[in-house]
Design a protein around this motif. Structure first.
Motif, PDB file in Angstrom:
ATOM      1  N   ALA A 167      32.367  64.177  18.384  1.00  0.00           N
ATOM      2  CA  ALA A 167      31.627  63.502  19.176  1.00  0.00           C
ATOM      3  C   ALA A 167      31.789  61.778  18.672  1.00  0.00           C
ATOM      4  CB  ALA A 167      30.158  63.677  18.173  1.00  0.00           C
ATOM      5  N   LYS A 168      33.282  61.827  17.396  1.00  0.00           N
ATOM      6  CA  LYS A 168      33.284  60.569  17.409  1.00  0.00           C
ATOM      7  C   LYS A 168      34.122  60.583  16.654  1.00  0.00           C
ATOM      8  CE  LYS A 168      29.197  59.616  14.843  1.00  0.00           C
ATOM      9  NZ  LYS A 168      28.424  59.192  13.502  1.00  0.00           N
ATOM     10  N   GLY A 169      35.205  59.287  17.804  1.00  0.00           N
ATOM     11  CA  GLY A 169      36.483  58.993  17.771  1.00  0.00           C
ATOM     12  C   GLY A 169      37.206  57.936  18.279  1.00  0.00           C
ATOM     13  N   GLU A 170      38.403  57.674  17.453  1.00  0.00           N
ATOM     14  CA  GLU A 170      38.938  56.158  17.409  1.00  0.00           C
ATOM     15  C   GLU A 170      39.371  56.217  19.083  1.00  0.00           C
ATOM     16  OE1 GLU A 170      42.321  53.788  15.280  1.00  0.00           O
ATOM     17  OE2 GLU A 170      40.837  54.673  13.778  1.00  0.00           O
ATOM     18  N   LEU A 171      39.806  54.680  19.957  1.00  0.00           N
ATOM     19  CA  LEU A 171      39.972  54.689  21.326  1.00  0.00           C
ATOM     20  C   LEU A 171      41.047  53.295  20.332  1.00  0.00           C
ATOM     21  CD1 LEU A 171      39.506  55.288  24.118  1.00  0.00           C
ATOM     22  CD2 LEU A 171      37.622  53.238  24.333  1.00  0.00           C
ATOM     23  N   ASN A 172      41.496  53.460  21.624  1.00  0.00           N
ATOM     24  CA  ASN A 172      42.895  52.698  21.206  1.00  0.00           C
ATOM     25  C   ASN A 172      42.729  52.149  22.913  1.00  0.00           C
ATOM     26  OD1 ASN A 172      45.357  51.609  21.536  1.00  0.00           O
ATOM     27  ND2 ASN A 172      46.591  53.398  21.453  1.00  0.00           N
ATOM     28  N   ILE A 173      42.057  51.141  22.796  1.00  0.00           N
ATOM     29  CA  ILE A 173      41.765  50.067  23.844  1.00  0.00           C
ATOM     30  C   ILE A 173      42.679  49.303  24.361  1.00  0.00           C
ATOM     31  CG2 ILE A 173      40.283  48.472  24.501  1.00  0.00           C
ATOM     32  CD1 ILE A 173      38.299  48.768  22.050  1.00  0.00           C
ATOM     33  N   GLY A 174      43.662  48.855  23.799  1.00  0.00           N
ATOM     34  CA  GLY A 174      44.834  48.540  23.885  1.00  0.00           C
ATOM     35  C   GLY A 174      45.457  49.575  24.946  1.00  0.00           C
TER      36      GLY A 174
END
Length: 326
Positions: free
Chosen positions: A243-250
């Motif tokens: 459920a928890k991940g790192e999103l590369n907004i760039g």
């Protein structure tokens, strides 16, 4: 009546076939005598204690069913006792009877038996709402479906092909990929042996997938974003990979891409009714004509729901597993 209850969360053995009070339809609701229900991943999570029913919903598992209307509450129009229906539920499908808001009913497709109709509501509503209503898949675009041989996946392949899209799928065995190809999938990716980002790039000449339907969540988040095309849309409908991940907004900014995450169960009744109405308008004619069909792996007695849950946990099935009410 009898229903599958969950006295205590746990493994498949936690499911108990027990006698419970009959439900009573309220305002705008009907009472359906269940012929069949279908097993969904959300049911497994509920059994384990991780996915409680929304307030006011039946405490029993089961997010879809098919059967016959045996009673109606006040304010119901357009449906009558004796009608054969299938239904999207917030719970209660693993039972001999269930109360359903009238806006979540669908007629049984022409020429289809009641049992197989139970395999349709959840997958049809999930795919249509996410791939078409939210992500706006268009003819000529590429859809990537993770878990292409699942109930959701098999419906997504067929609906995307019906509107003229190109379809790529991931699955873990040759048998599953071959079945996806039979349904019309164009690009077959074995996630155990291939990198789906590389395969999508190769299949689209570097453009990427316009829409991705994802059941994995955190585990695939970074790679899904990398696999998206410019103006791509990622629709997350499951958390099998966390459920928890790192999103590369760039990366999203560069691609002008979007990420959505939805579930059906807890949506307000009006939103569910709108989705069901859209499915009846757009999907049901394709089923009536034979261009789209439910895929059923096997049928088990409802009292053997524990065995059905084990089938899903082992992930050897293709399509849906049905539970038949006595």
């Amino acid at each position: 009546m009898y229903a599958i209850t969950i006295p205590e969360p746990g493994g498949p053995e936690a499911l108990v076939w027990d006698e419970v009070p009959d439900p009573v339809p309220g305002e705008g609701e009907v009472l359906v005598e269940v012929v069949a229900s279908a097993v969904n991943r959300a049911d497994l999570m509920q059994r384990q204690g991780f996915y409680a029913p929304p307030p006011g919903a039946s405490p029993y598992p089961g997010l879809e069913c098919a059967g016959r209307i045996v009673g109606t509450g006040p304010g119901v129009s357009g449906w009558a006792v004796g009608d054969e229906v299938c239904a999207l539920l917030a719970g209660g499908g693993y039972a001999q009877k269930v109360v359903v808001p009238a806006g979540q009913l669908l007629p049984v497709p022409e020429g289809m038996d009641l049992e197989r109709a139970a395999a349709l509501p959840e997958v049809a509503c999930t795919v249509w709402s996410n791939v078409f209503m939210i992500s706006h898949l268009r003819p000529g675009e590429t859809l990537l479906v993770h878990g292409g041989s699942s109930g959701i996946g098999t419906m997504a392949i067929q609906l995307a092909k019906a509107v003229g899209a190109k379809v790529a799928v991931t699955a873990g065995t040759k048998e599953k990929l071959d079945f996806c190809a039979e349904l019309g999938a164009d690009v077959l990716i074995n996630y155990r042996e291939q990198d789906f980002v590389e395969e999508i790039e190769r299949a689209t000449d570097g453009a990427g997938a316009d829409v991705i339907l994802d059941n994995m969540g955190a585990k695939y988040l970074d790679r899904n974003v990398r696999a998206l095309a410019v103006n791509g849309r990622l629709a997350i409908i499951g958390l099998q990979g966390g459920a928890k991940g790192e999103l590369n907004i760039g990366a999203l900014l560069v691609k002008r891409a979007a990420v959505s995450a939805t579930s059906l169960r807890a949506r307000p009744l009006g939103e569910k009714a709108a989705i069901v109405a859209a499915v009846r308008e757009h999907v049901w004619p394709l089923i009536d004509s034979g261009h789209v069909r439910p895929v059923v792996d096997r049928e088990l007695p409802m009292s053997e729901a524990a065995a059905a849950h084990r089938v899903l946990e082992e992930s050897g099935h293709i399509g849906k597993v049905l539970l038949l009410a006595p």
